[in-house]
Design a protein around this motif. Structure first.
Motif, mmCIF file in Angstrom:
data_model
loop_
_atom_site.group_PDB
_atom_site.id
_atom_site.type_symbol
_atom_site.label_atom_id
_atom_site.label_comp_id
_atom_site.label_asym_id
_atom_site.label_seq_id
_atom_site.Cartn_x
_atom_site.Cartn_y
_atom_site.Cartn_z
ATOM 1 N N ARG A 177 0.773 -1.060 -0.273
ATOM 2 C CA ARG A 177 -0.030 -0.044 0.035
ATOM 3 C C ARG A 177 0.794 1.257 -0.089
ATOM 4 N NH1 ARG A 177 -2.670 -0.869 4.258
ATOM 5 N NH2 ARG A 177 -1.639 0.629 5.605
ATOM 6 N N ARG A 178 1.884 1.131 0.877
ATOM 7 C CA ARG A 178 2.718 2.537 0.660
ATOM 8 C C ARG A 178 3.464 2.473 -0.671
ATOM 9 N NH1 ARG A 178 4.897 4.051 6.000
ATOM 10 N NH2 ARG A 178 6.354 5.312 4.632
ATOM 11 N N GLN B 80 0.869 3.947 -2.934
ATOM 12 C CA GLN B 80 0.490 5.447 -2.549
ATOM 13 C C GLN B 80 1.710 6.286 -3.052
ATOM 14 O OE1 GLN B 80 0.226 5.499 1.575
ATOM 15 N NE2 GLN B 80 -2.168 4.818 1.525
ATOM 16 N N SER B 81 2.900 5.994 -3.053
ATOM 17 C CA SER B 81 4.131 6.728 -3.802
ATOM 18 C C SER B 81 3.938 6.618 -4.984
ATOM 19 C CB SER B 81 5.285 6.282 -2.928
ATOM 20 O OG SER B 81 5.381 6.050 -1.456
ATOM 21 N N LEU C 36 1.422 6.457 -7.004
ATOM 22 C CA LEU C 36 0.225 7.318 -7.749
ATOM 23 C C LEU C 36 0.474 8.782 -7.368
ATOM 24 C CD1 LEU C 36 -2.756 5.145 -6.622
ATOM 25 C CD2 LEU C 36 -1.940 5.296 -8.760
ATOM 26 N N VAL C 37 1.352 9.071 -6.147
ATOM 27 C CA VAL C 37 1.343 10.599 -5.844
ATOM 28 C C VAL C 37 2.523 11.107 -7.046
ATOM 29 C CG1 VAL C 37 2.493 12.097 -4.288
ATOM 30 C CG2 VAL C 37 0.896 10.487 -3.501
ATOM 31 N N SER D 124 9.462 5.830 -6.800
ATOM 32 C CA SER D 124 8.242 5.187 -5.710
ATOM 33 C C SER D 124 8.967 4.106 -4.663
ATOM 34 C CB SER D 124 7.045 4.561 -6.457
ATOM 35 O OG SER D 124 6.506 5.506 -7.427
#
Length: 366
Positions: free
Chosen positions: A9-10, A13-14, A16-17, A71
């Protein structure tokens, strides 16, 4: 499994950001580039934005290795600063084991890039080229290769012309064999048909050898009005380089269509080496993204108290760019026939994976 899902998940998230930031910047930069390119043409902002968005999937596909390595760096630098990597090792899980989730995600992203993003970017790139030609030339020029030979469409002074050839020869001048040309008026009606033994492209015109012209006007007998020419010149807006550039745009062909295109090109007499290498490069893409994850982790899976985090991040990015350069260089060598196809496509990602694993094992076990 809970810890693996947390790392996954981390990482996502990285990804996608960072992907969102790069995508926004890329759209703005490309929009400015389209405004500059079509400054002399009367295009609306909507048309320019449409062209920019058509370029976006191909740009995303090209940026994937950079997004993946950044990422990975963001993930492990964040975990190191919060001491979560220390806790992970304290419960008996090695750093190599912590990489399973990011590696599997990178493998999945690469597989989706080949299976879904590649066909999308191929379709949008082809549409971008078609629209660009239509805006610039007031009529598009198209090229198609099939088992029946080579098909060309070009704009003419009074309409369009369609050219079909059974075979080709690519020397100092582009030559077509067993040529049939049908010209059309602006209202779409055919005006004449030309059959020639050979056509050569020279200085903005086709030079037809042993040509015969049949007029196709209403109320006229084509055979009775046919005229033969030993040499006939036909004006064209096409150039040899433009045709070869169109053939060389591998990224405008879907990975699903590449095997058939390779067979058609080989039958038409064109070299297929660059397409064969491109196909294998696309198939090896998931493993290349895995190598980016391992390289990013090799330099950032360390506690921040050791210092030098900035140097480690810079080193990881530079090494990632170096591997990317080596892969592109090997691809060029493969296209030129200086390396076997499979070595040019598959050796760089696997060499990068082995290099990164060596660095990780050295950092873990000393």
């Amino acid at each position: 499994m809970i810890l693996d899902r947390y790392f996954a998940r981390r990482f996502m998230q990285s990804f996608l950001v960072i992907g969102g930031i790069f995508l926004t910047l890329m759209i703005l930069i490309d929009l400015i580039e389209q405004i500059r390119r079509f400054d002399d043409y009367d295009l609306s902002f909507g048309q320019l934005l449409h062209l920019t968005l058509l370029n976006t999937p191909a740009a995303i596909s090209e940026m994937l290795p950079l997004l993946v390595i950044l990422s990975t760096i963001a993930l492990f630098v964040g975990l190191a600063r919060t001491s979560e990597l220390v806790v992970t090792r304290a419960i008996g899980r090695s750093g190599i084991r912590a990489l399973v989730a990011p590696v599997l995600l990178a493998l999945a992203i690469g597989t989706l890039a080949v299976a879904l993003l590649n066909p999308i970017s191929a379709a949008t790139s082809e549409e971008f080229q078609r629209l660009s030609d239509s805006y610039k030339n007031n009529g598009s020029s198209a090229l198609s290769i099939s088992s029946e030979g080579l098909w060309l469409r070009q704009s003419a002074e009074n309409g369009q012309a369609v050219i079909h050839a059974r075979g080709t020869s690519n020397g100092d001048t582009l030559g077509l064999d067993d040529v049939t040309v049908i010209t059309f008026a602006r209202d779409g009606k055919p005006t004449q048909q030309i059959i020639a033994d050979r056509a050569e492209l020279e200085d903005g015109r086709w030079i037809l050898s042993n040509a015969k012209i049949w007029p196709m006007q209403d109320g006229q007998n084509p055979e009775a009005s046919a005229v033969e020419h030993e040499r006939l010149e036909l004006p064209t807006s096409l150039t040899r380089q433009r045709i070869l550039d169109t053939l060389g745009q591998q990224d405008s062909v879907s990975v699903y269509d590449l095997p058939q295109l390779i067979a058609d090109l080989r039958e038409a007499g064109f070299s297929t080496k660059q397409y064969e290498v491109w196909l294998q490069v696309q198939l090896a893409r998931p493993f290349f993204l895995v190598s980016m994850v391992l390289i990013g982790a090799a330099f950032t899976m360390r506690h921040v108290r050791f210092g030098g985090t900035g140097i480690a991040v810079l080193t990881a990015v530079l090494l990632g760019f170096s591997i990317y350069f080596v892969r592109n260089f090997a691809q060029i060598l493969g296209e030129n026939g200086q390396l076997p196809t499979y070595i040019a496509a598959w050796a760089p990602p696997f060499a990068a994976i082995l290099l990164a694993l060596g660095l990780l094992l050295h950092a873990e076990d000393g």
